[in-house]
Write a protein that holds these residues in place. Structure first.
Motif: not given
Length: 67
Positions: A41-45, A47-48, A50-59
């Motif tokens: 499994p890609s570490s980039f996937f 990362f994306i 985790a980043f998406s979950v954090l961005a939605i949480g901040f929003f």
């Protein structure tokens, strides 16, 4: 090449001894597209995701605190 790269390459090469049966993973639509070791499994996937979950949480926090 660094010694750690050489060690990694040796470990991979040592997995494929002459005469040893191995699994070959290939694309049925294009058999020229094959691999002896499937991609992990890609570490980039990860990362994306985790980043998406954090961005939605901040929003959502900003949206809720705005009210």
């Amino acid at each position: 090449m660094s010694s750690s790269n050489c060690d990694s390459i040796e470990q991979i090469v040592n997995q494929f001894k002459i005469g040893k049966k191995i699994d070959v993973y290939y694309n049925l639509a294009n058999p020229k597209d094959f691999a002896l070791i499937p991609d992990p499994p890609s570490s980039f996937f990860i990362f994306i995701t985790a980043f998406s979950v954090l961005a939605i949480g901040f929003f959502l926090c900003a949206f809720i605190l705005d009210y």
